[in-house]
Design a protein around this motif. Structure first.
Motif, PDB file in Angstrom:
ATOM      1  N   SER A 111     -15.954  28.633  -3.829  1.00 57.97           N
ATOM      2  CA  SER A 111     -15.429  28.111  -2.570  1.00 57.97           C
ATOM      3  C   SER A 111     -15.453  26.588  -2.632  1.00 57.97           C
ATOM      4  CB  SER A 111     -16.260  28.610  -1.377  1.00 57.97           C
ATOM      5  OG  SER A 111     -15.793  28.038  -0.171  1.00 57.97           O
ATOM      6  N   ILE A 112     -14.292  25.976  -2.458  1.00 62.58           N
ATOM      7  CA  ILE A 112     -14.174  24.518  -2.467  1.00 62.58           C
ATOM      8  C   ILE A 112     -13.734  24.084  -1.079  1.00 62.58           C
ATOM      9  CG2 ILE A 112     -13.009  22.524  -3.473  1.00 62.58           C
ATOM     10  CD1 ILE A 112     -12.588  24.121  -6.001  1.00 62.58           C
ATOM     11  N   PRO A 113     -14.542  23.295  -0.390  1.00 61.59           N
ATOM     12  CA  PRO A 113     -14.153  22.881   0.962  1.00 61.59           C
ATOM     13  C   PRO A 113     -12.946  21.965   0.934  1.00 61.59           C
ATOM     14  CG  PRO A 113     -16.111  21.688   0.247  1.00 61.59           C
ATOM     15  CD  PRO A 113     -15.851  22.741  -0.799  1.00 61.59           C
ATOM     16  N   ALA A 114     -12.090  22.105   1.926  1.00 63.06           N
ATOM     17  CA  ALA A 114     -10.884  21.271   2.022  1.00 63.06           C
ATOM     18  C   ALA A 114     -11.258  19.880   2.517  1.00 63.06           C
ATOM     19  CB  ALA A 114      -9.873  21.919   2.962  1.00 63.06           C
ATOM     20  N   ALA A 115     -10.723  18.866   1.863  1.00 61.58           N
ATOM     21  CA  ALA A 115     -10.974  17.470   2.241  1.00 61.58           C
ATOM     22  C   ALA A 115      -9.728  16.906   2.902  1.00 61.58           C
ATOM     23  CB  ALA A 115     -11.351  16.637   1.019  1.00 61.58           C
ATOM     24  N   SER A 116      -9.920  16.285   4.039  1.00 63.62           N
ATOM     25  CA  SER A 116      -8.790  15.696   4.758  1.00 63.62           C
ATOM     26  C   SER A 116      -8.467  14.319   4.195  1.00 63.62           C
ATOM     27  CB  SER A 116      -9.110  15.572   6.250  1.00 63.62           C
ATOM     28  OG  SER A 116     -10.257  14.740   6.433  1.00 63.62           O
ATOM     29  N   ILE A 117      -7.193  13.949   4.269  1.00 61.55           N
ATOM     30  CA  ILE A 117      -6.741  12.638   3.806  1.00 61.55           C
ATOM     31  C   ILE A 117      -6.671  11.698   5.007  1.00 61.55           C
ATOM     32  CG2 ILE A 117      -4.877  11.379   2.681  1.00 61.55           C
ATOM     33  CD1 ILE A 117      -4.142  13.917   1.222  1.00 61.55           C
ATOM     34  N   SER A 118      -7.491  10.643   4.963  1.00 61.22           N
ATOM     35  CA  SER A 118      -7.559   9.703   6.088  1.00 61.22           C
ATOM     36  C   SER A 118      -6.731   8.443   5.857  1.00 61.22           C
ATOM     37  CB  SER A 118      -9.022   9.300   6.334  1.00 61.22           C
ATOM     38  OG  SER A 118      -9.582   8.718   5.164  1.00 61.22           O
ATOM     39  N   THR A 119      -6.002   8.375   4.756  1.00 66.21           N
ATOM     40  CA  THR A 119      -5.196   7.189   4.462  1.00 66.21           C
ATOM     41  C   THR A 119      -4.016   7.103   5.424  1.00 66.21           C
ATOM     42  OG1 THR A 119      -5.793   7.374   2.128  1.00 66.21           O
ATOM     43  CG2 THR A 119      -3.934   5.957   2.682  1.00 66.21           C
ATOM     44  N   GLU A 120      -3.822   5.916   5.984  1.00 67.51           N
ATOM     45  CA  GLU A 120      -2.742   5.707   6.940  1.00 67.51           C
ATOM     46  C   GLU A 120      -1.773   4.650   6.416  1.00 67.51           C
ATOM     47  OE1 GLU A 120      -4.353   4.686  10.695  1.00 67.51           O
ATOM     48  OE2 GLU A 120      -5.395   6.609  10.993  1.00 67.51           O
ATOM     49  N   ILE A 121      -0.532   4.799   6.802  1.00 67.82           N
ATOM     50  CA  ILE A 121       0.498   3.829   6.432  1.00 67.82           C
ATOM     51  C   ILE A 121       0.342   2.584   7.314  1.00 67.82           C
ATOM     52  CG2 ILE A 121       2.966   3.459   6.146  1.00 67.82           C
ATOM     53  CD1 ILE A 121       1.810   5.557   4.304  1.00 67.82           C
ATOM     54  N   PRO A 122       0.370   1.388   6.732  1.00 64.23           N
ATOM     55  CA  PRO A 122       0.242   0.182   7.564  1.00 64.23           C
ATOM     56  C   PRO A 122       1.388   0.060   8.549  1.00 64.23           C
ATOM     57  CG  PRO A 122       0.891  -0.382   5.310  1.00 64.23           C
ATOM     58  CD  PRO A 122       0.523   1.068   5.303  1.00 64.23           C
ATOM     59  N   ASP A 123       1.075  -0.470   9.715  1.00 55.94           N
ATOM     60  CA  ASP A 123       2.086  -0.674  10.747  1.00 55.94           C
ATOM     61  C   ASP A 123       2.974  -1.862  10.375  1.00 55.94           C
ATOM     62  OD1 ASP A 123       1.053   1.418  12.217  1.00 55.94           O
ATOM     63  OD2 ASP A 123      -0.358   0.138  13.297  1.00 55.94           O
ATOM     64  N   ILE A 124       4.257  -1.602  10.269  1.00 54.71           N
ATOM     65  CA  ILE A 124       5.218  -2.637   9.903  1.00 54.71           C
ATOM     66  C   ILE A 124       5.988  -3.039  11.149  1.00 54.71           C
ATOM     67  CG2 ILE A 124       7.192  -3.210   8.442  1.00 54.71           C
ATOM     68  CD1 ILE A 124       6.239  -1.052   6.523  1.00 54.71           C
ATOM     69  N   PRO A 125       6.032  -4.326  11.500  1.00 56.23           N
ATOM     70  CA  PRO A 125       6.762  -4.732  12.709  1.00 56.23           C
ATOM     71  C   PRO A 125       8.248  -4.442  12.583  1.00 56.23           C
ATOM     72  CG  PRO A 125       6.127  -6.647  11.406  1.00 56.23           C
ATOM     73  CD  PRO A 125       5.442  -5.472  10.797  1.00 56.23           C
ATOM     74  N   VAL A 126       8.879  -4.283  13.735  1.00 62.56           N
ATOM     75  CA  VAL A 126      10.312  -3.985  13.750  1.00 62.56           C
ATOM     76  C   VAL A 126      11.112  -5.174  13.243  1.00 62.56           C
ATOM     77  CG1 VAL A 126      12.263  -3.327  15.200  1.00 62.56           C
ATOM     78  CG2 VAL A 126       9.988  -2.361  15.641  1.00 62.56           C
ATOM     79  N   SER A 127      10.727  -6.382  13.654  1.00 70.38           N
ATOM     80  CA  SER A 127      11.437  -7.596  13.259  1.00 70.38           C
ATOM     81  C   SER A 127      10.561  -8.396  12.301  1.00 70.38           C
ATOM     82  CB  SER A 127      11.779  -8.433  14.497  1.00 70.38           C
ATOM     83  OG  SER A 127      12.401  -9.640  14.127  1.00 70.38           O
ATOM     84  N   ILE A 128      11.086  -8.694  11.118  1.00 67.70           N
ATOM     85  CA  ILE A 128      10.361  -9.462  10.110  1.00 67.70           C
ATOM     86  C   ILE A 128      11.125 -10.758   9.867  1.00 67.70           C
ATOM     87  CG2 ILE A 128       9.546  -9.507   7.716  1.00 67.70           C
ATOM     88  CD1 ILE A 128       9.306  -6.519   7.795  1.00 67.70           C
ATOM     89  N   PRO A 129      10.491 -11.934  10.029  1.00 69.80           N
ATOM     90  CA  PRO A 129      11.217 -13.202   9.817  1.00 69.80           C
ATOM     91  C   PRO A 129      11.595 -13.375   8.356  1.00 69.80           C
ATOM     92  CG  PRO A 129       8.870 -13.605  10.168  1.00 69.80           C
ATOM     93  CD  PRO A 129       9.107 -12.150  10.448  1.00 69.80           C
ATOM     94  N   SER A 130      12.830 -13.804   8.140  1.00 71.75           N
ATOM     95  CA  SER A 130      13.302 -13.995   6.767  1.00 71.75           C
ATOM     96  C   SER A 130      12.621 -15.181   6.090  1.00 71.75           C
ATOM     97  CB  SER A 130      14.817 -14.211   6.774  1.00 71.75           C
ATOM     98  OG  SER A 130      15.157 -15.356   7.540  1.00 71.75           O
ATOM     99  N   GLN A 131      11.994 -16.066   6.876  1.00 74.33           N
ATOM    100  CA  GLN A 131      11.308 -17.218   6.270  1.00 74.33           C
ATOM    101  C   GLN A 131      10.125 -16.797   5.406  1.00 74.33           C
ATOM    102  OE1 GLN A 131      12.201 -16.995   9.399  1.00 74.33           O
ATOM    103  NE2 GLN A 131      13.517 -18.732   9.852  1.00 74.33           N
ATOM    104  N   LEU A 132       9.678 -15.539   5.569  1.00 74.67           N
ATOM    105  CA  LEU A 132       8.568 -15.068   4.744  1.00 74.67           C
ATOM    106  C   LEU A 132       8.919 -15.075   3.259  1.00 74.67           C
ATOM    107  CD1 LEU A 132       7.330 -12.056   6.920  1.00 74.67           C
ATOM    108  CD2 LEU A 132       6.132 -14.198   6.532  1.00 74.67           C
TER     109      LEU A 132
END
Length: 239
Positions: free
Chosen positions: A9-30
């Motif tokens: 029996s192998i217990p199931a491990a949950s994945i806690s990795t989350e995708i970073p929040d990306i803003p809707v508008s990104i300035p092109s000066q970056l």
């Protein structure tokens, strides 16, 4: 392991990795933080300076010499203030008259080099925009695929639960349970693969932007091109 499948029996491990929040508008000066864009911009500035150097070859040159030292008739007064002298001159004036088109060719070559550097700079900027747009599109598509795949995982787990109940009731055989387990496992593996692709796309987006999407990280002109010091215009470099 020396055990039967029922004993393992192998217990199931949950994945806690989350995708970073990306803003809707990104300035092109970056994109100005990208090393390739910064290098291309400095190359344009250097090519523009070469045009000024080529133009300066058309103007005459003036050389003015100066001397100073000590002069006296007696040795005892050699290093006194009265024995000190200085002289300015003579001045030399040079004007090029004929060079068989060398200066004109150098001027044309400098202008062509400037145009080439401008085109390379434009291409570098367009490549940067393309990389950013590709990763933003990939993240958007992968997010939609993840929503659909998560629904498939939930349905497969529900089907496995129903199949297990039917097996315990004795209405079906264990082969149907194994088939439902394989389907549920395949859907879970597909969901994890999509999560990995979204994480990869997020990293590539950070790379394409030159290090993130915070507007406070945009460099100013001094950080991009460096400060101009008066000592840079001297014939002998001074630190």
């Amino acid at each position: 392991m020396g055990k039967t499948p029922a004993e393992l029996s192998i217990p199931a491990a949950s994945i806690s990795t989350e995708i970073p929040d990306i803003p809707v508008s990104i300035p092109s000066q970056l994109l100005e933080r990208r090393p390739d864009i910064a290098v291309a911009e400095r190359q344009v500035a250097a090519a523009n300076a070469q045009i000024g150097i080529a133009k300066a070859a058309y103007f005459p040159t003036v050389n003015l010499s100066a001397t100073n030292g000590f002069q006296t008739g007696t040795l005892s007064n050699l290093f006194t203030t009265a024995a000190r002298y200085w002289a300015l001159g003579p001045a030399a004036f040079a004007l090029p008259l004929f060079d068989a088109g060398a200066r004109g060719a150098q001027m044309a070559a400098s202008i062509d080099a400037f145009d080439a550097s401008v085109a390379a700079y434009r291409q570098t900027v367009l490549t940067g925009f393309q990389e950013v747009e590709d990763q933003l599109a990939a993240l958007r598509i992968l997010e939609q695929e993840t929503e659909i795949q998560n629904k498939a995982v939930a349905l497969a787990q529900e089907a496995l639960k129903l199949t297990s109940n039917q097996f315990q009731a004795g209405t079906i055989g264990y082969l149907e349970v194994m088939t439902a387990q394989v389907v549920a496992l395949d859907n879970q593996k597909a969901a994890i693969a999509l999560l990995g692709q979204r994480l990869d796309a997020s990293v590539l987006l950070i790379k394409a932007l030159g290090g993130g999407w915070q507007a406070s990280e945009i460099p100013n002109r001094d950080k991009i091109g460096g400060k101009t010091k008066w000592s840079q215009f001297l014939p002998i470099p001074i630190r």
